[in-house]
Design a protein around this motif. Sequence first.
Motif, mmCIF file in Angstrom:
data_model
loop_
_atom_site.group_PDB
_atom_site.id
_atom_site.type_symbol
_atom_site.label_atom_id
_atom_site.label_comp_id
_atom_site.label_asym_id
_atom_site.label_seq_id
_atom_site.Cartn_x
_atom_site.Cartn_y
_atom_site.Cartn_z
ATOM 1 N N ALA A 61 38.796 66.847 20.021
ATOM 2 C CA ALA A 61 38.724 67.049 18.576
ATOM 3 C C ALA A 61 37.793 66.038 17.920
ATOM 4 C CB ALA A 61 40.122 66.965 17.964
ATOM 5 N N ALA A 62 37.826 64.798 18.421
ATOM 6 C CA ALA A 62 36.981 63.763 17.820
ATOM 7 C C ALA A 62 35.503 64.100 17.949
ATOM 8 C CB ALA A 62 37.275 62.413 18.464
ATOM 9 N N SER A 63 35.137 64.780 19.024
ATOM 10 C CA SER A 63 33.730 65.119 19.231
ATOM 11 C C SER A 63 33.334 66.436 18.582
ATOM 12 C CB SER A 63 33.415 65.168 20.737
ATOM 13 O OG SER A 63 34.150 66.203 21.369
ATOM 14 N N HIS A 64 34.321 67.225 18.119
ATOM 15 C CA HIS A 64 34.012 68.531 17.546
ATOM 16 C C HIS A 64 34.382 68.665 16.071
ATOM 17 C CE1 HIS A 64 33.743 69.528 21.843
ATOM 18 N NE2 HIS A 64 32.991 70.532 21.454
ATOM 19 N N VAL A 65 35.158 67.726 15.569
ATOM 20 C CA VAL A 65 35.484 67.715 14.137
ATOM 21 C C VAL A 65 35.014 66.373 13.586
ATOM 22 C CG1 VAL A 65 37.272 68.095 12.382
ATOM 23 C CG2 VAL A 65 37.486 69.164 14.632
ATOM 24 N N THR A 66 33.720 66.226 13.531
ATOM 25 C CA THR A 66 33.115 64.973 13.087
ATOM 26 C C THR A 66 32.961 64.980 11.563
ATOM 27 O OG1 THR A 66 30.879 65.861 13.248
ATOM 28 C CG2 THR A 66 31.811 64.862 15.252
ATOM 29 N N PRO A 67 32.760 63.812 10.962
ATOM 30 C CA PRO A 67 32.513 63.790 9.512
ATOM 31 C C PRO A 67 31.339 64.667 9.109
ATOM 32 C CG PRO A 67 33.018 61.580 10.290
ATOM 33 C CD PRO A 67 32.906 62.444 11.515
ATOM 34 N N GLY A 68 30.298 64.688 9.936
ATOM 35 C CA GLY A 68 29.150 65.535 9.632
ATOM 36 C C GLY A 68 29.500 67.011 9.657
ATOM 37 N N MET A 69 30.300 67.424 10.645
ATOM 38 C CA MET A 69 30.711 68.824 10.724
ATOM 39 C C MET A 69 31.584 69.195 9.537
ATOM 40 S SD MET A 69 29.608 70.682 13.359
ATOM 41 C CE MET A 69 30.884 71.824 13.893
ATOM 42 N N VAL A 70 32.467 68.297 9.149
ATOM 43 C CA VAL A 70 33.344 68.574 8.008
ATOM 44 C C VAL A 70 32.520 68.702 6.730
ATOM 45 C CG1 VAL A 70 35.219 67.675 6.583
ATOM 46 C CG2 VAL A 70 35.370 67.524 9.081
ATOM 47 N N ALA A 71 31.565 67.792 6.543
ATOM 48 C CA ALA A 71 30.718 67.854 5.348
ATOM 49 C C ALA A 71 29.924 69.157 5.314
ATOM 50 C CB ALA A 71 29.777 66.653 5.319
ATOM 51 N N ARG A 72 29.377 69.557 6.459
ATOM 52 C CA ARG A 72 28.622 70.812 6.520
ATOM 53 C C ARG A 72 29.547 71.999 6.250
ATOM 54 N NH1 ARG A 72 24.500 73.423 9.553
ATOM 55 N NH2 ARG A 72 24.440 75.542 8.698
ATOM 56 N N GLY A 73 30.744 71.950 6.821
ATOM 57 C CA GLY A 73 31.694 73.037 6.609
ATOM 58 C C GLY A 73 32.078 73.192 5.151
ATOM 59 N N LYS A 74 32.278 72.077 4.464
ATOM 60 C CA LYS A 74 32.618 72.145 3.043
ATOM 61 C C LYS A 74 31.458 72.710 2.227
ATOM 62 C CE LYS A 74 36.145 68.533 2.938
ATOM 63 N NZ LYS A 74 36.531 67.197 2.404
ATOM 64 N N ALA A 75 30.246 72.379 2.637
ATOM 65 C CA ALA A 75 29.078 72.937 1.955
ATOM 66 C C ALA A 75 28.999 74.448 2.163
ATOM 67 C CB ALA A 75 27.808 72.266 2.461
ATOM 68 N N GLU A 76 29.334 74.908 3.381
ATOM 69 C CA GLU A 76 29.310 76.346 3.659
ATOM 70 C C GLU A 76 30.426 77.054 2.896
ATOM 71 O OE1 GLU A 76 26.918 77.765 5.031
ATOM 72 O OE2 GLU A 76 25.923 76.145 6.109
ATOM 73 N N LEU A 77 31.563 76.402 2.721
ATOM 74 C CA LEU A 77 32.632 76.992 1.924
ATOM 75 C C LEU A 77 32.157 77.274 0.498
ATOM 76 C CD1 LEU A 77 35.841 74.978 2.924
ATOM 77 C CD2 LEU A 77 35.530 77.450 3.128
ATOM 78 N N LYS A 78 31.406 76.357 -0.046
ATOM 79 C CA LYS A 78 30.869 76.554 -1.401
ATOM 80 C C LYS A 78 29.799 77.632 -1.406
ATOM 81 C CE LYS A 78 31.793 71.835 -2.990
ATOM 82 N NZ LYS A 78 31.184 70.566 -3.479
ATOM 83 N N ARG A 79 28.918 77.589 -0.407
ATOM 84 C CA ARG A 79 27.803 78.534 -0.372
ATOM 85 C C ARG A 79 28.291 79.969 -0.197
ATOM 86 N NH1 ARG A 79 23.075 79.891 3.347
ATOM 87 N NH2 ARG A 79 24.181 78.987 5.103
ATOM 88 N N TYR A 80 29.361 80.146 0.552
ATOM 89 C CA TYR A 80 29.881 81.481 0.832
ATOM 90 C C TYR A 80 31.157 81.762 0.039
ATOM 91 C CZ TYR A 80 26.581 82.258 4.631
ATOM 92 O OH TYR A 80 25.434 82.452 5.358
ATOM 93 N N ALA A 81 31.357 81.074 -1.060
ATOM 94 C CA ALA A 81 32.601 81.205 -1.826
ATOM 95 C C ALA A 81 32.887 82.649 -2.231
ATOM 96 C CB ALA A 81 32.550 80.303 -3.059
ATOM 97 N N GLU A 82 31.854 83.364 -2.687
ATOM 98 C CA GLU A 82 32.081 84.737 -3.160
ATOM 99 C C GLU A 82 32.492 85.681 -2.034
ATOM 100 O OE1 GLU A 82 29.725 88.321 -5.550
ATOM 101 O OE2 GLU A 82 28.917 86.282 -5.536
ATOM 102 N N PRO A 83 31.727 85.760 -0.915
ATOM 103 C CA PRO A 83 32.182 86.653 0.158
ATOM 104 C C PRO A 83 33.500 86.206 0.784
ATOM 105 C CG PRO A 83 30.236 85.413 0.840
ATOM 106 C CD PRO A 83 30.381 85.218 -0.620
#
Length: 270
Positions: free
Chosen positions: A83-105
């Motif tokens: 988990a430490a190698s696959h749920v990194t701060p960078g991945m979380v930050a990118r994921g949150k950005a994608e949540l915003k970008r794809y909020a409507e769909p």
Amino acid sequence: MRGWLLAAVVLADLGGASARAEDCGKNGEGFNRWLNSFKQVAILDGVSAGAFDAALGGVSYDPEVKRHDGGVAMFGHNFAGFAASHVTPGMVARGKAELKRYAEPLAKIEQRFGVPGPVLVAIWGQETSFGGDNGSFPTYTALATLAYDCRRAERYRAELIDALMLVERGIVQHPSQLRGAWAGEIGQTQLMPSAYLMFATTPDGTGTPDLVHDGADALASTANFLKAHGWQQGAGWDEGEPNFAAILQWNSAEIYAKTVALFADRLAGR
């Protein structure tokens, strides 16, 4: 990272053509002879000769696929390290950005299927780094190689027929250009051909889904899969909660499922 999402397909009795297609091998010897016989099996299963030739004409056995299959590593037993190698701060930050970008769909998808955005984006991130790496193996070469290999021939012959049906139905229009994982998974969340046929959809259910190029369609199709495998709207997804079982249906490796759940927790601000 993908587990094999392989639907059970019962092939009809195909007489002599089926008997010849029962041949298998552990290397490329005999592959072309087998492929020629398998063409008759595919035609009897509803695949036209034209679709078969478009997808598999000129395809050769790929020993690299065989090496991956023979040496595939499991996820191990160290959840914390994985988990430490696959749920990194960078991945979380990118994921949150994608949540915003794809909020409507994502809102439309949750309304249809009851699956929250954080879970879908977590799977998307784990599978292909949010669509950044769908895989580089020619899909039909990989599937044909595994369909010929003796280790899991029956499973992959069913998947190969389903992949050919994607061409037959015009869903895949340029099969020689299709690239994915070495085990035949397709698209931004890595669905096997059988799952593609069953669950591919768009966020609002209209139009033709494109799981390779359209992230929203891939997310909607993932939600459709989870819903069909028992996802309960409003219930939790961590280990011990109702929806953890649905994530295990996506991938039966417990460490993978726990990592997706943890990633989703981080994206949801838990």
